[in-house]
Design a protein around this motif. Sequence first.
Motif: not given
Length: 423
Positions: A50-55, A106-108
């Motif tokens: 979930g943190f990855l999705g939020s990032s 990379c997502r950020i």
Amino acid sequence: MTAQPTPKGAWQITFLLFLFMLVNFADKIVVGLAGVPIMTELKIEPERFGFLGSSFFFLYSIAAIVVGFIVNRVETRWVLLILAAIWALAQFPMVGTIGFSTLLICRIILGAGEGPAGAVAVHAIYKWFPDEKRTLPTAILSQGSAFGVIFAVPLLNWVIVNYSWHYAFGALGVVGLMWVVLWLILGKEGPLVQTVAMAAAEPRIPYFRLLTSPTFVGCCVATFGAYWALALGLTWFTPFIVKGLGFSQQDAGWISIMPWAFGAVVVLLTGWISQVLVARGMSTRGARGVLGAVPLIVGGAILAFIPYVGVGGLMIALLVIGSGLCGSIYVVCAPMIAEFTPVSQRGAVIAIYGAIYTLAGIAAPWVMGGVIQRAAVPLDGYMTGFTINAVILIASGLLGLLLLWPNTERARLMARAPQPKFA
């Protein structure tokens, strides 16, 4: 409203920007689509996923605001080109063997590049269509998101199932570079822009008044609720289908298309109905404000029933319809804001609007991940998350009904507008 002709080439640019948004949302959905393989390979728990999705949204709003002020002075065609290039390049590191940190960074970066995209695309397309003709092209533009999922999910899921989730990211990078080349050849700036004389004659309104006007606040609140549902769909819908309901990854890919397909119908109908109502003389309070807010309330009420039905087709149907109805608000808010915002300030104000409502993208995936991890069984966690979403949708829709009055907003703001030197 006085009818104005649509410049030649407007629909070609609309199609190119539709493709722009298609790539944008394909980039967004890939992490959720590959959620189970990513969690398995990198050995991460739901809360961390979930943190990855939020990032993705950590720099999203900041970048949207900064670029929003830039496009007040720089041609949108160059800004769009740079943004798309950032998206493409941010995908390629994932092709190789990576750890959680690389994926996170990379997502950020991708989020920073995609944060301004929607607002800049809307600002660009409004340089091709007069006010009374903007709702339908706005609806088509926003459908890039739905079709980005509808077209991309089966293809990306096939790559994930038959090869690896790493190659799905690489494929998106290649597609992004293809759009960059296409836009470099065909992209143009719209002719409906201010001349120096128009800019001098148009009153400028202090940003504080624009950003605290009831309609602007109502748009932010209403769209925040809709984006909460969208962010959950981007990150958690496919994992819910696989881990919550027990479908295979291959079947989940097809099921994941359903909310976006239904949402596409809702958005296009909203855009068409709104434009027809405006043409027939209805105030934009009804043709845009009410038309956008009511579906949020209905959608939230539908989602509230999900925990009380059996696992299976009905549960999926309620989720598809409840979340799909939220798309109506995206069509009407940008035209409402454009009604009362001076053209010279429009890019920044629409960008700030986008930056505020997309904050839901930070909160929603993280909250869902937390409740899933703390639940006795994952399905209970998903039900709690959908109930939270239902409450947020109903509240945002009710506040939208209370605050969205675009037809009177411009007159009120202009009556108090200072001379340009004070703006």
